[in-house]
Design an enzyme around this catalytic site. Structure first.
Site, PDB file in Angstrom:
ATOM      1  N   TYR A   1      -9.328  -9.508   5.216  1.00  0.00           N
ATOM      2  CA  TYR A   1     -10.038  -8.260   4.866  1.00  0.00           C
ATOM      3  C   TYR A   1     -10.024  -8.000   3.223  1.00  0.00           C
ATOM      4  O   TYR A   1     -10.392  -6.803   2.954  1.00  0.00           O
ATOM      5  CB  TYR A   1      -9.118  -6.921   5.422  1.00  0.00           C
ATOM      6  CG  TYR A   1      -7.647  -7.277   5.354  1.00  0.00           C
ATOM      7  CD1 TYR A   1      -7.130  -6.886   4.162  1.00  0.00           C
ATOM      8  CD2 TYR A   1      -6.740  -7.622   6.357  1.00  0.00           C
ATOM      9  CE1 TYR A   1      -5.750  -7.290   3.988  1.00  0.00           C
ATOM     10  CE2 TYR A   1      -5.567  -7.555   6.139  1.00  0.00           C
ATOM     11  CZ  TYR A   1      -5.167  -7.622   5.026  1.00  0.00           C
ATOM     12  OH  TYR A   1      -3.694  -7.765   4.753  1.00  0.00           O
TER      13      TYR A   1
ATOM     14  N   LYS B   1      -0.202   5.745   8.496  1.00  0.00           N
ATOM     15  CA  LYS B   1       0.623   5.478   9.467  1.00  0.00           C
ATOM     16  C   LYS B   1       0.602   6.229  10.680  1.00  0.00           C
ATOM     17  O   LYS B   1       0.602   7.338  10.513  1.00  0.00           O
ATOM     18  CB  LYS B   1       2.097   5.407   8.734  1.00  0.00           C
ATOM     19  CG  LYS B   1       2.330   4.433   7.719  1.00  0.00           C
ATOM     20  CD  LYS B   1       2.275   2.990   8.259  1.00  0.00           C
ATOM     21  CE  LYS B   1       3.075   2.062   7.380  1.00  0.00           C
ATOM     22  NZ  LYS B   1       4.151   1.794   7.574  1.00  0.00           N
TER      23      LYS B   1
ATOM     24  N   GLU C   1     -10.203   0.938   8.117  1.00  0.00           N
ATOM     25  CA  GLU C   1     -10.095  -0.118   8.796  1.00  0.00           C
ATOM     26  C   GLU C   1      -8.866  -0.127   9.236  1.00  0.00           C
ATOM     27  O   GLU C   1      -7.738   0.439   8.684  1.00  0.00           O
ATOM     28  CB  GLU C   1     -10.701  -1.573   8.214  1.00  0.00           C
ATOM     29  CG  GLU C   1      -9.511  -1.927   7.068  1.00  0.00           C
ATOM     30  CD  GLU C   1     -10.082  -2.765   5.975  1.00  0.00           C
ATOM     31  OE1 GLU C   1     -11.154  -2.884   5.786  1.00  0.00           O
ATOM     32  OE2 GLU C   1      -9.216  -3.520   5.551  1.00  0.00           O
TER      33      GLU C   1
ATOM     34  N   ASP D   1      -0.583  -4.966  12.054  1.00  0.00           N
ATOM     35  CA  ASP D   1       0.875  -5.280  11.963  1.00  0.00           C
ATOM     36  C   ASP D   1       0.985  -6.933  12.002  1.00  0.00           C
ATOM     37  O   ASP D   1       1.561  -6.960  13.329  1.00  0.00           O
ATOM     38  CB  ASP D   1       1.482  -4.571  12.952  1.00  0.00           C
ATOM     39  CG  ASP D   1       2.907  -4.085  12.673  1.00  0.00           C
ATOM     40  OD1 ASP D   1       3.487  -4.647  11.967  1.00  0.00           O
ATOM     41  OD2 ASP D   1       3.335  -3.745  13.801  1.00  0.00           O
TER      42      ASP D   1
ATOM     43  N   CYS E   1      40.855   1.238  10.914  1.00  0.00           N
ATOM     44  CA  CYS E   1      40.156   0.260  11.098  1.00  0.00           C
ATOM     45  C   CYS E   1      39.893  -0.641  12.030  1.00  0.00           C
ATOM     46  O   CYS E   1      40.814  -1.371  12.476  1.00  0.00           O
ATOM     47  CB  CYS E   1      40.098  -0.723   9.535  1.00  0.00           C
ATOM     48  SG  CYS E   1      39.197  -1.932   9.457  1.00  0.00           S
TER      49      CYS E   1
ATOM     50  N   LYS F   1      -4.826  -1.172  10.011  1.00  0.00           N
ATOM     51  CA  LYS F   1      -3.918  -1.751   9.305  1.00  0.00           C
ATOM     52  C   LYS F   1      -3.188  -2.608  10.364  1.00  0.00           C
ATOM     53  O   LYS F   1      -2.631  -2.173  11.252  1.00  0.00           O
ATOM     54  CB  LYS F   1      -2.816  -0.663   8.895  1.00  0.00           C
ATOM     55  CG  LYS F   1      -1.802  -1.264   7.983  1.00  0.00           C
ATOM     56  CD  LYS F   1      -0.782  -0.303   7.422  1.00  0.00           C
ATOM     57  CE  LYS F   1       0.332  -0.739   6.417  1.00  0.00           C
ATOM     58  NZ  LYS F   1       0.967  -1.980   7.155  1.00  0.00           N
TER      59      LYS F   1
ATOM     60  N   LEU G   1       0.800  -1.296  -0.090  1.00  0.00           N
ATOM     61  CA  LEU G   1       0.008   0.100  -0.146  1.00  0.00           C
ATOM     62  C   LEU G   1       0.934   1.329  -0.063  1.00  0.00           C
ATOM     63  O   LEU G   1       1.915   1.303   0.526  1.00  0.00           O
ATOM     64  CB  LEU G   1      -0.946  -0.023   1.203  1.00  0.00           C
ATOM     65  CG  LEU G   1      -2.097  -1.042   1.388  1.00  0.00           C
ATOM     66  CD1 LEU G   1      -2.572  -0.913   2.778  1.00  0.00           C
ATOM     67  CD2 LEU G   1      -3.068  -0.969   0.373  1.00  0.00           C
TER      68      LEU G   1
ATOM     69  N   ARG H   1       2.875 -14.101   1.830  1.00  0.00           N
ATOM     70  CA  ARG H   1       2.962 -13.228   0.882  1.00  0.00           C
ATOM     71  C   ARG H   1       4.116 -13.537  -0.113  1.00  0.00           C
ATOM     72  O   ARG H   1       4.063 -13.311  -1.546  1.00  0.00           O
ATOM     73  CB  ARG H   1       3.038 -11.843   1.459  1.00  0.00           C
ATOM     74  CG  ARG H   1       3.177 -10.582   0.294  1.00  0.00           C
ATOM     75  CD  ARG H   1       3.240  -9.176   1.156  1.00  0.00           C
ATOM     76  NE  ARG H   1       3.206  -8.090   0.091  1.00  0.00           N
ATOM     77  CZ  ARG H   1       4.215  -7.753  -0.459  1.00  0.00           C
ATOM     78  NH1 ARG H   1       5.250  -8.209  -0.323  1.00  0.00           N
ATOM     79  NH2 ARG H   1       4.005  -6.709  -1.375  1.00  0.00           N
TER      80      ARG H   1
ATOM     81  N   CYS I   1      37.391   2.354   5.148  1.00  0.00           N
ATOM     82  CA  CYS I   1      38.658   1.681   5.357  1.00  0.00           C
ATOM     83  C   CYS I   1      39.009   1.099   4.011  1.00  0.00           C
ATOM     84  O   CYS I   1      37.780   0.472   3.000  1.00  0.00           O
ATOM     85  CB  CYS I   1      38.604   0.060   6.004  1.00  0.00           C
ATOM     86  SG  CYS I   1      39.629  -1.245   5.730  1.00  0.00           S
TER      87      CYS I   1
ATOM     88  N   CYS J   1      41.019  -4.188  10.526  1.00  0.00           N
ATOM     89  CA  CYS J   1      42.224  -4.654   9.859  1.00  0.00           C
ATOM     90  C   CYS J   1      43.284  -3.652  10.083  1.00  0.00           C
ATOM     91  O   CYS J   1      44.355  -3.767   9.707  1.00  0.00           O
ATOM     92  CB  CYS J   1      42.014  -4.751   8.286  1.00  0.00           C
ATOM     93  SG  CYS J   1      41.957  -3.180   7.269  1.00  0.00           S
TER      94      CYS J   1
ATOM     95  N   CYS K   1      40.224  -6.273   3.417  1.00  0.00           N
ATOM     96  CA  CYS K   1      39.906  -6.303   4.975  1.00  0.00           C
ATOM     97  C   CYS K   1      38.782  -7.476   5.216  1.00  0.00           C
ATOM     98  O   CYS K   1      38.051  -7.457   4.451  1.00  0.00           O
ATOM     99  CB  CYS K   1      39.442  -4.917   5.283  1.00  0.00           C
ATOM    100  SG  CYS K   1      38.345  -4.832   6.935  1.00  0.00           S
TER     101      CYS K   1
HETATM  102  S1  IVH Z   1      -5.462  -4.121   1.907  1.00  0.00           S
HETATM  103  C1  IVH Z   1      -4.612  -4.743  -2.484  1.00  0.00           C
HETATM  104  N1  IVH Z   1      -5.936  -3.825   4.234  1.00  0.00           N
HETATM  105  O1  IVH Z   1      -0.347  -3.934   4.545  1.00  0.00           O
HETATM  106  C2  IVH Z   1      -4.481  -4.308  -1.332  1.00  0.00           C
HETATM  107  N2  IVH Z   1      -3.606  -4.557   3.616  1.00  0.00           N
HETATM  108  O2  IVH Z   1       1.616  -2.255   3.257  1.00  0.00           O
HETATM  109  C3  IVH Z   1      -4.450  -5.293  -0.365  1.00  0.00           C
HETATM  110  N3  IVH Z   1      -2.350  -4.861   5.769  1.00  0.00           N
HETATM  111  O3  IVH Z   1       0.556  -6.058   2.153  1.00  0.00           O
HETATM  112  C4  IVH Z   1      -4.134  -4.663   0.924  1.00  0.00           C
HETATM  113  N4  IVH Z   1      -3.934  -4.669   7.288  1.00  0.00           N
HETATM  114  O4  IVH Z   1      -0.189  -7.124   4.436  1.00  0.00           O
HETATM  115  C5  IVH Z   1      -5.089  -4.076   3.510  1.00  0.00           C
HETATM  116  N5  IVH Z   1      -6.815  -3.623   6.456  1.00  0.00           N
HETATM  117  C6  IVH Z   1      -5.639  -3.967   5.607  1.00  0.00           C
HETATM  118  C7  IVH Z   1      -4.562  -4.209   6.002  1.00  0.00           C
HETATM  119  C8  IVH Z   1      -3.372  -4.690   5.093  1.00  0.00           C
HETATM  120  C9  IVH Z   1      -2.624  -4.619   6.914  1.00  0.00           C
HETATM  121  C10 IVH Z   1      -0.995  -5.170   5.373  1.00  0.00           C
HETATM  122  C11 IVH Z   1      -0.843  -6.086   4.266  1.00  0.00           C
HETATM  123  C12 IVH Z   1      -0.385  -5.330   3.052  1.00  0.00           C
HETATM  124  C13 IVH Z   1       0.478  -4.561   3.624  1.00  0.00           C
HETATM  125  C14 IVH Z   1       0.755  -3.038   2.791  1.00  0.00           C
END
Ligand code: IVH
Length: 699
Positions: A248, A344, A135, A139, A438, A137, A105, A158, A456, A441, A461
């Protein structure tokens, strides 16, 4: 998924069944009912987090099912709750192709980024009033699932976005992922779904406590723990990790013959609803839809405040254009869809104590100071080392050993020191002394004018040689997995390997004498090294570790020649005529190909049988250049992955959906919604598999 009357009915059946089990009166004829009830309680527990029975009651139901299936093995079904449990160890995780590439993304970090993105969306779509779905994101580790005829067929990581590792057995251990779901009720025959596997913060904490108790080092963060768990060879261990999954995104659908595409798949929020109804944990509850970017920003801000209350890590919000028709219209760039952006969250900061500075020597000799700090947990990661990049950073930030420092980590970005807290110094802090020689070395360091790093200058080295070897086999380079960093270090220290061509002359007899190398691992090593000989030219160029030559420049260089050695004949001017190559890069490439030691090494590699030719360039077959393709339905002569590879090899591009960007739709048997849609669009040419093969042969 279950209506309230169904819930009441299932709960009543549960009591009756439990009673019959307690009285040892279970009737085998009720086995299917027992399975449904177990699935229902798994769903309540793992998806809804709202169980209706106690753990021990659940265990009794499960034990009865297990017992009955053991007695009558012919009654076992593939999607029985007992069939999650893996048998034996997974030998390997074969590479598989995603039906549709998994893109990443675009990132936004502030309101302005979102406003800008919204403006682009409105311009490109020609719509003023856009409905957005928002929604979290998640992690974690991304996965792709394929269901066919209602059964979970395949789960994959992936990987590089185009191909991933097949991890179905491990995916089956995740209780919130149904082994079967009634897609056929919605006219769906095959579906590819995307999502994220996570480990809850609390589970992760417990897991690390146990590791500490067992004297093992803790894992850095829940994301790594989730990703690592997905690749464990013992599925029973995976089951113990307590993985969670949010699903999702639907990336590909094939409808049952004669069935229309369900209208639910016309918007993102309804897609989440559909997944939820089918028993998946989609972020249906966490997501919302709003009109206009102002409301998007508000929702993101409110959600960010709740971030720490969640038991799983999120690193931002994802905003998606809700209408799938608009999504298709917007399409994608090579890297990400234009219809979505990741917002983010703010960087995470924490204070810690700078306890020491180490000086690392890179493969090109540059010296990087690295601060060692007392471990701190920042936004999901335990940080113990922070790069200080170069001497100037130490001076500018006025850092001293013993200082309290503010450390920041933004998303996936490597952590860095924001500042030192000079006002709380005790007086016993020590200057950081940058070495004159260095550290490996002892050659005097040199700082070329106009550069910020000390270097260096001794190419022999030890540290540089070692780093070059590690880089050569690394993922973006020759990708020789069995010869990873730790083996390289070991072989180097033992004197078994000291140059890059030496990789192709390893003494396997001596390696076999080292601990930990059985015949099997020696064989794997041999095979992997042999396979690397046919790696593509651009990877080889990258792997050589020429200063300033990253993966993109390596591709440019590879495309400019028929054979690697042709680069000897490029002067600086000629190099600078290539795309994105400036004087600095050109100078470095020129120097590399005019250094006798390097040429000697290249000849050794050539003699070892490495692939020096630019295959694509010499075949000259790019008949499909600039055209886009999409396959739908079942092909008769080719496998879909094969056909897609053929398109790419001939210079064409695969796209993920029917839109104005599509030039050719190649139709196999039983094609469904994509064909219908393409028929309505004059711009798409609809052709058969044979037509396609003919096109390829028309060169
Ligand atoms: S949509 C074609 N929705 O973030 C678009 N991605 O930085 C499909 N991720 O590779 C992605 N939460 O692994 C989508 N609610 C969410 C997400 C999400 C986490 C991850 C996903 C993606 C990565 C992109």
């Amino acid at each position: 998924m279950y209506s309230s009357s169904q819930t009441i009915q299932l709960q009543q059946q549960t009591s009756t069944l439990l009673q019959s089990i307690n009285e040892n009166q279970f009737d085998t004829g009720a086995i299917q009912q027992l399975r449904n009830i177990i699935r229902f309680h798994e769903y309540r527990y793992y998806v809804q987090a709202d169980p209706l029975i106690s753990d021990s009651e659940f265990d009794r139901l499960y034990a009865q099912l297990k017992k009955t299936e053991t007695q009558f093995p012919n009654l076992v079904t593939a999607d029985s709750p007992t069939q999650r449990v893996g048998h034996g160890l997974t030998k390997n995780f074969p590479a598989v192709q995603h039906l549709v590439p998994m893109l990443s993304l675009e990132n936004g970090y502030n309101e302005a980024d979102l406003i800008n993105w919204d403006r682009k969306v409105r311009e490109l779509s020609g719509e003023q009033n856009i409905q957005y779905s928002i929604e979290p994101k998640f992690d974690g580790a991304s996965i792709s699932l394929i269901y066919e005829n209602n059964l979970l067929l395949r789960g994959a990581t992936r990987g590089n976005g185009v191909t991933g590792d097949e991890i179905t057995t491990n995916i089956r251990q995740i209780k919130s992922i149904p082994l079967s779901a009634n897609f056929s009720d919605y006219g769906i025959q095959q579906i590819e779904i995307r999502g994220e596997v996570l480990i809850n913060k609390s589970t992760f904490q417990k897991f690390n406590d146990e590791r500490a108790a067992a004297g093992l080092p803790p894992l850095a963060n829940p994301r790594n723990a989730a990703a690592g768990s997905l690749r464990m060879v013992d599925p029973n261990e995976v089951a113990k990790r307590g993985l969670e999954a949010f699903l999702y995104h639907v990336s590909d659908v094939t409808t049952l013959p004669g069935q229309p595409l369900t209208p639910l798949l016309q918007s993102h929020h309804n897609t989440l609803k559909l997944l939820w109804q089918l028993g998946f944990r989609s972020p249906e509850k966490e997501a919302t839809t709003v009109n206009g970017i102002e409301d998007v920003i508000d929702y993101c801000k409110t959600f960010e405040e709740k971030r720490d209350d969640l038991d799983y890590e999120i690193d931002g919000m994802v905003i998606k254009v809700d209408s799938l028709t608009l999504q298709e219209k917007l399409g994608m760039t090579t890297h990400h869809p234009r219809w979505a952006i990741a917002f983010k969250f703010k960087a995470r900061q924490a204070t810690s104590k700078l306890t020491a500075v180490e000086f690392q020597v890179g493969r090109t000799g540059s010296i990087t100071p690295v601060a060692k700090i007392d471990p701190v947990y920042i936004g999901g990661v335990t940080v113990t080392s922070v790069s200080l990049f170069n001497e100037d950073v130490i001076r500018e930030k006025d850092l001293k050993i013993g200082d309290t420092v503010l450390v920041e980590r933004a998303g996936d970005v490597i952590p860095y020191i924001v500042k030192s807290m000079a006002e709380i110094r005790q007086g016993n802090e020590a200057e950081i002394i940058f070495p004159d020689n260095c550290p490996v070395c002892a050659t005097p360091l040199h700082k070329p004018t106009g550069e910020s790093a000390w270097r260096c200058m001794n190419p022999a080295c030890d540290a540089q040689v070692l780093e070059r070897l590690i880089h050569f086999v690394s993922k973006g380079g020759m990708d020789i997995k069995s010869l990873g960093e730790s083996n390289i270090r070991r072989f180097y220290e033992m004197g078994l390997l000291s140059t890059i061509p030496g990789i192709y002359q390893l003494n396997y007899f001596e390696i076999a004498q080292l601990g930990g190398f059985g015949p099997k691992s020696i064989e794997n090593l041999k095979v992997a090294i042999e396979a690397s000989k046919s790696q593509t030219l651009n990877r080889l160029i990258f792997a050589l570790g020429i200063r300033y030559v990253g993966e993109t420049t390596a591709k440019t260089l590879a495309n400019a020649v028929n054979n690697l050695l042709d680069l000897q004949h490029f002067n600086i001017e000629k190099l600078m005529q290539l795309e994105d190559i400036g004087p600095k890069v050109a100078g470095s490439v020129y120097e590399f190909f005019h250094t006798p030691e390097n040429l000697h090494m290249l000849h050794q590699l050539k003699d070892a049988g490495l692939q020096f030719e630019n295959e694509k360039k010499t075949t000259g077959n790019d008949v499909l250049h600039g055209q886009t393709f999409l396959f739908t339905g079942t092909l008769n002569k080719l496998k879909r992955s094969e056909a897609e590879q053929m398109v790419e090899d001939a210079g064409g591009k695969i796209v993920s959906g029917v839109s104005s960007k599509l030039n050719f739709l190649i139709v196999g048997d039983d094609a469904g919604s994509k064909l219908e849609k393409a028929k309505k669009m004059n711009s798409v040419k609809i052709i058969s598999e044979d037509d396609f093969l003919q096109m390829l042969n028309s060169r």
